[in-house]
Design a protein around this motif. Structure first.
Motif, mmCIF file in Angstrom:
data_model
loop_
_atom_site.group_PDB
_atom_site.id
_atom_site.type_symbol
_atom_site.label_atom_id
_atom_site.label_comp_id
_atom_site.label_asym_id
_atom_site.label_seq_id
_atom_site.Cartn_x
_atom_site.Cartn_y
_atom_site.Cartn_z
ATOM 1 N N UNK A 539 22.478 -40.749 -37.182
ATOM 2 C CA UNK A 539 23.882 -40.444 -36.935
ATOM 3 C C UNK A 539 24.773 -41.610 -37.343
ATOM 4 N N UNK A 540 24.282 -42.803 -36.998
ATOM 5 C CA UNK A 540 25.023 -44.005 -37.360
ATOM 6 C C UNK A 540 25.210 -44.084 -38.876
ATOM 7 N N UNK A 541 24.107 -43.820 -39.553
ATOM 8 C CA UNK A 541 24.121 -43.887 -41.007
ATOM 9 C C UNK A 541 25.109 -42.852 -41.574
ATOM 10 N N UNK A 542 25.022 -41.636 -41.050
ATOM 11 C CA UNK A 542 25.906 -40.566 -41.523
ATOM 12 C C UNK A 542 27.363 -40.931 -41.300
ATOM 13 N N UNK A 543 27.613 -41.524 -40.136
ATOM 14 C CA UNK A 543 28.971 -41.916 -39.814
ATOM 15 C C UNK A 543 29.509 -42.903 -40.845
ATOM 16 N N UNK A 569 13.504 -39.421 -30.408
ATOM 17 C CA UNK A 569 12.604 -40.259 -29.617
ATOM 18 C C UNK A 569 12.498 -41.703 -30.088
ATOM 19 N N UNK A 570 13.426 -42.123 -30.941
ATOM 20 C CA UNK A 570 13.491 -43.551 -31.248
ATOM 21 C C UNK A 570 14.934 -44.016 -31.038
ATOM 22 N N UNK A 571 15.081 -45.156 -30.374
ATOM 23 C CA UNK A 571 16.419 -45.675 -30.167
ATOM 24 C C UNK A 571 16.867 -46.480 -31.372
ATOM 25 N N UNK A 572 18.124 -46.877 -31.353
ATOM 26 C CA UNK A 572 18.651 -47.698 -32.436
ATOM 27 C C UNK A 572 17.793 -48.936 -32.622
ATOM 28 N N UNK A 582 17.541 -39.685 -26.477
ATOM 29 C CA UNK A 582 18.385 -38.492 -26.593
ATOM 30 C C UNK A 582 19.788 -38.776 -26.087
ATOM 31 N N UNK A 583 19.849 -39.465 -24.932
ATOM 32 C CA UNK A 583 21.160 -39.808 -24.382
ATOM 33 C C UNK A 583 21.927 -40.701 -25.336
ATOM 34 N N UNK A 584 21.209 -41.630 -25.941
ATOM 35 C CA UNK A 584 21.854 -42.563 -26.867
ATOM 36 C C UNK A 584 22.457 -41.805 -28.051
ATOM 37 N N UNK A 585 21.659 -40.885 -28.571
ATOM 38 C CA UNK A 585 22.127 -40.100 -29.709
ATOM 39 C C UNK A 585 23.348 -39.275 -29.331
ATOM 40 N N UNK A 586 23.297 -38.672 -28.151
ATOM 41 C CA UNK A 586 24.433 -37.860 -27.721
ATOM 42 C C UNK A 586 25.677 -38.719 -27.559
ATOM 43 N N UNK A 588 26.412 -41.453 -29.247
ATOM 44 C CA UNK A 588 26.946 -41.722 -30.587
ATOM 45 C C UNK A 588 27.680 -40.490 -31.106
ATOM 46 N N UNK A 589 27.061 -39.354 -30.864
ATOM 47 C CA UNK A 589 27.655 -38.107 -31.337
ATOM 48 C C UNK A 589 29.031 -37.900 -30.726
ATOM 49 N N UNK A 590 29.165 -38.194 -29.447
ATOM 50 C CA UNK A 590 30.447 -37.982 -28.780
ATOM 51 C C UNK A 590 31.525 -38.900 -29.342
ATOM 52 N N UNK A 591 31.118 -40.089 -29.734
ATOM 53 C CA UNK A 591 32.113 -41.040 -30.249
ATOM 54 C C UNK A 591 32.463 -40.780 -31.721
ATOM 55 N N UNK A 592 31.680 -39.926 -32.346
ATOM 56 C CA UNK A 592 31.859 -39.671 -33.779
ATOM 57 C C UNK A 592 33.221 -39.046 -34.039
#
Lengths: 651, 345
Positions: A539-543, A569-572, A582-586, A588-592
């Motif tokens: 997600x970070x990369x896509x952003x 299942x892997x964190x940054x 999963x929480x971490x990804x969500x 990032x997604x919310x801040x996108x």
């Protein structure tokens, strides 16, 4: 300036086949209440030929609207010469005015800008053109009929525009050997000697002209009886058609058909035929199980026993078994008129696929156009134009020049004609005040700049989760199938498509967004698979990537299509064992938040699985959410069924 | 015929281009019968695409043109003349001259008004009167219009080109100008498929399409280099050295054009064409008609007055190749064997 060229004339009766199109055109000539006719067809089927041949039999001239027409020219504008020389404000006649009493012809109407199509249709239907521009404020009457053609494979027209066409017919060109040979023979004869060829059909042409003439007289006095009107209303009601435009068109066409047959009384057969010509393009979006069943509806309403239903059953036993309960077998209940409900139904089982569909990479279905889906979603709330293929005003100096506006820029993209027209009325006065030796004195307030429009292109970046979880459930095949079908569509529509994959070993941009969509075919066959899913990093990369990309192509609509099960299942930081991936990804997604980029999440889990992490992800991203199963729609078989049903009716 | 003028760049002679027979065939067929509808040349860079097209001018027969007409109207076909020339014709004031047929190039950066023509700014400013300023399409009338990298051209310009090419007329309704003039030309496009493709609907509107490949054979490649070196060392001399071949090819084209109206197409062949087109699932009738025209042109080019199956074999790949139905992202190539079976050979 000198006038226009003559184009060699191909006789109307010499057009082989195309019976429906010819009939539609004759109807339009016979009944002046029919204002707009659309002929749809694949390329090279003779759409243009038949439309152009209409001139001779109708005794009207055909006014061609070229693709690169400008507003001024279409509707009329200030007459430059008389303004400059005599200071008189006069209207220079536009194409519409020239079409008064004649035929207005638009080839490839779907390639025109929507605004322009709207303007023309509005003028043709209302019979009136209103001009408010450049010191001119006037209206004039126009009595004309619009004949338009479009290539079915080349983008589409919005339902609103379609609804404004009284008649819409397919260019039903012959596919049999005898028919094609005859067409070839005629084309050969026409090439060799157009004049002799035309003279051979002169009698037939005259006969048709007379027939139209007579029909016109009959149609003028014809009245649509109460019972006919009721039948029409019930047919269109059953087909879930909004508005009354279709009803009126059907009535007018039925009258014309009867009149062409020498009758003033409308029969059931006329009605049936008219309904096919006038209503089929007005149905709501056809999705999922909703196949063209209009013939059946027409038949049952007019009291015909319907065979098409039997054929339908024979071909789709499974479908009927499943839907017997909710779709009335006799078609007597109103068709479902809510597009949303129709869309939700799209996962139905669909009988057997034709064998030649590439099984190796999963089933290639006709898929829902993501844009259309979004359009339909919007339409539920408020009416709006579909997101896509709408032409977009550009800020750069490329694209089609379609109009002009006042400008205060220092170095504008000058619309010279408009500028001179703006200056024209003041010339005599300005010349008196100061003589510069110029013929035309232009001052700052006269400046007009060009409005340009380009068809907006879109970018699709597919980001595919290639982690092990996908493989285990053997969903990769389905993913490939879905992507390919989506791509197939966008390849046709000339969008840019990029492709990226992510798994534990790498986040790879396999293909930068480009038009060379076919490359993905190879990429899809050879995907490196990893075990775990670094969703946050992806997600970070896509952003980062999309923020840069949108700067390069500010006019594009960008879509990121994320295909994943959402099971991060892997964190940054790979060594971080505390944070929930999963929480971490969500998070990032919310801040996108990248303006101009829309997100679409395609859930690779099965629709009825218990856990849907991807749904949460979609919500966090404020994305449109689909499951793989959502992306399958009407198959070719069903389309063919409609075609045969139509042909049967014509016979 | 006229030699290229001294200050013009000399182009490598057409007759000395090694191999690429299909491409040459596609070009020549179109010159014999411009009604075929142009040719699209697909191939990687460095496969002599542009050279061949540009050098085509050397072998084009000269043509008649009305003196002073910006559209180079051909006085022999009054029906295809511009309104101005028709008026002159009525008062017998037409003077014609023989002019070379040329290859007009459309630059990628061309704007729409330059392509279709537009309002003459200078004229308006000086006199206050409107005048039409002809564009590239006017220049192209009766000539060959070459678009290099046609796949990179803006969509709306391609639409414009194909429309005019099909109709033979350029309609202008813009900037206060309402006008139409003849624009009958052979459209030649070239593209490198690595840089993106054309919409299928546009593909269909090119009469023929050829795929060119670089020569793989070492001795042939050597020959290419040898000729190129000779040419670079002395362009004028090299061109002069093959003047005979150039002249005879031009003569051949002229003869083929004269022969074309006499070429007959038997019912049997007509059936074969339709049969083949149906077999290869051609949509619409463009393929049928193009195949008919191309096979006639091919017969004429070979000095015959009857179309044979062999003509069909020659033109079929050019006509059908780009029109084959593609499913999703399949690669489709034209299968000669299938054609032979279909033709009963």
């Amino acid at each position: 300036m000198p006038g226009h060229m003559m184009v060699p004339h191909y006789p109307f009766p010499a057009v082989y086949g195309m019976e429906q199109a010819k009939k539609a055109l004759m109807c339009a000539m016979a009944n002046p209440k029919i204002k707009t006719v659309l002929i749809k067809g694949a390329s090279g089927t003779g759409k243009t030929l038949v439309a152009r041949s209409l001139g001779e039999v109708s005794g009207k001239s055909i006014v061609n609207v070229p693709l690169n027409v400008t507003d001024e020219q279409l509707f009329g504008c200030l007459d430059l010469e008389s303004a400059i020389k005599e200071g008189k404000i006069e209207l220079q006649e536009g194409l519409l005015q020239r079409a008064d009493g004649n035929i207005l012809y638009m080839d490839d109407v779907n390639l025109f800008e929507q605004r322009m199509i709207n303007g023309v249709i509005e003028a043709v239907l209302s019979g009136r053109v209103k001009i408010e521009r450049e010191n001119i404020s006037t209206t004039y009457d126009v009595d004309t009929v619009l004949i338009a053609t479009m290539n079915v494979h080349d983008s589409y027209l919005s339902p609103v525009i379609l609804d404004h066409f009284d008649i819409c017919v397919d260019a039903d060109y012959p596919e049999d050997e005898a028919g094609r040979t005859e067409i070839l023979r005629r084309s050969l004869a026409f090439d060799e000697d157009p004049d002799t060829f035309a003279s051979e059909y002169a009698d037939e042409e005259r006969a048709i002209a007379e027939k139209i003439g007579k029909a016109k007289e009959i149609a003028e006095g014809a009245v649509v009886s109460e019972s006919i009107a009721r039948t029409i209303a019930s047919v269109s009601g059953k087909m879930g058609i909004d508005g009354t435009r279709g009803d009126l068109s059907t009535a007018n066409v039925a009258v014309a058909l009867a009149a062409l047959d020498g009758r003033s009384e409308v029969s059931d057969v006329d009605l049936e035929e008219a309904a096919v010509m006038c209503l089929s393009h007005r149905r709501k979006v056809v999705r999922g199980r909703r196949v063209d069943r209009m013939e059946k509806v027409v038949h049952s309403s007019v009291g015909f026993n319907t065979e098409s239903r039997a054929i339908f059953k024979a071909v789709h036993p499974a479908r009927d078994a499943k839907h017997g309960a909710d779709s009335d077998p006799d078609g007597e209940t109103p068709e479902n008129s809510d597009p949303a409900a129709v869309a939700d139904d799209s996962h139905v089982f669909r009988g057997k696929e034709s064998e030649d569909i590439i099984t190796k990479i999963g089933e290639t279905f006709e898929t829902i156009d993501l844009f259309e889906q979004e359009g339909a979603a919007k339409a539920r709330g408020a009416s709006s134009t579909k997101g896509k293929r709408v032409l977009k005003k550009t800020t750069t100096r490329s694209g089609r020049y379609v109009g002009s506006r006042f400008t205060e820029e220092r170095n504008p993209d000058l619309a010279f004609d408009a500028t001179v027209r703006a200056a024209a009325p003041y010339q005599i006065k300005r010349h008196k005040e100061k003589d510069t030796g110029m013929a035309v004195i232009i001052e700052k307030p006269d400046m007009r700049e060009k409005i340009r429009e380009t068809r907006s292109s879109s970018t699709f970046l597919f980001a595919v989760d290639t982690s092990g979880s996908l493989i285990i459930r053997n969903r990769m095949v389905a993913v490939k199938g879905a992507i390919l079908s989506l791509l197939k569509q966008h390849y046709v529509k000339k969008d840019r498509v990029g492709f990226m994959t992510f798994n534990e070993s790498a986040i790879q941009m396999l293909m930068q967004p480009s038009r060379e969509v076919e490359t993905i075919y190879r990429l899809l066959d050879d995907l490196a698979i990893g075990k775990r899913t670094p969703l946050s990093a992806a997600l970070q990369y896509l952003s980062d990537y999309m923020s840069m990309y949108i700067k390069k192509r500010p006019d594009d609509d960008c879509y990121v299509v994320l295909v994943t099960d959402g099971g991060a299942n892997i964190c940054l930081d790979p060594d971080d064992t505390v944070t929930d991936p999963i929480e971490e990804a969500l998070g990032i997604a919310r801040r996108m938040n990248i303006p101009g980029v829309k997100w679409i999440v395609i859930d690779s889990e099965k629709k009825f699985d218990a856990v849907h992490h991807a749904k949460d992800l979609a919500d966090a991203l404020r994305a449109t959410y689909y499951t793989l199963d959502d992306l399958k729609v009407v198959t070719y078989e069903e389309m063919n069924l409609v075609r045969t049903a139509k042909q049967r009716i014509q016979k | 015929m006229l030699m290229p003028m001294a200050n013009e760049t000399i182009i490598f002679p057409f007759v000395r281009v090694v191999g690429q027979d299909k491409m040459k065939k596609g070009l020549l067929l179109n010159i014999v019968d411009p009604g075929i509808g142009g040719v699209l040349i697909k191939g990687e860079k460095g496969t002599a695409k542009s050279t061949s097209v540009r050098s085509l001018a050397q072998v084009l027969p000269p043509r008649l043109s009305v003196v002073g007409c910006p559209y180079h109207c051909d006085p022999r076909f009054p029906k295809r003349m511009c309104a101005d020339c028709r008026e002159k014709l009525a008062s017998d004031a037409i003077v014609a001259e023989e002019v070379p047929t040329s290859v007009v190039e459309l630059p990628l950066s061309a704007t729409e008004d330059r392509v279709s023509g537009t309002l003459d700014l200078e004229h308006v400013l000086k006199t206050g009167e409107k005048k039409f300023e002809p564009g590239v399409l006017a220049q192209a009338n009766g000539n060959i219009l070459y678009v290099d990298e046609v796949n990179l051209l803006d969509d709306h310009i391609i639409d414009l080109l194909l429309d005019s090419a099909a109709m033979g007329v350029n309609y202008i309704e813009r900037e206060g100008v309402s006008f139409s003039h003849p624009a009958k030309f052979v459209l030649v496009g070239s593209m490198n498929p690595e840089e993106g493709s054309l919409r299928p609907q546009l593909l269909d509107r090119f009469g023929l399409c050829v795929d060119v490949e670089g020569e793989k054979d070492v001795s042939v490649r050597m020959e290419v280099i040898r000729r190129r070196m000779q040419f670079d060392a002395d362009p004028e001399g090299y061109l002069a050295s093959c003047q005979g071949e150039t002249d005879s090819l031009r003569k051949k084209i002229e003869e083929a054009r004269a022969l074309l109206p006499k070429v007959v197409l038997s019912d049997k062949i007509l059936h074969d064409i339709v049969h083949v087109c149906i077999h290869f699932k051609m949509e619409g009738h463009r393929a049928d008609i193009t195949m008919m025209r191309a096979s006639k042109a091919n017969a004429a080019l070979e000095g015959r007055t009857e179309v044979t199956k062999e003509d069909l074999r020659t033109v079929a790949p050019l006509v059908l190749g780009h029109r084959l139905k593609k499913r999703a992202f399949e690669e489709v190539t034209f299968d000669m064997k299938e054609l032979d079976i279909c033709l009963g050979i």
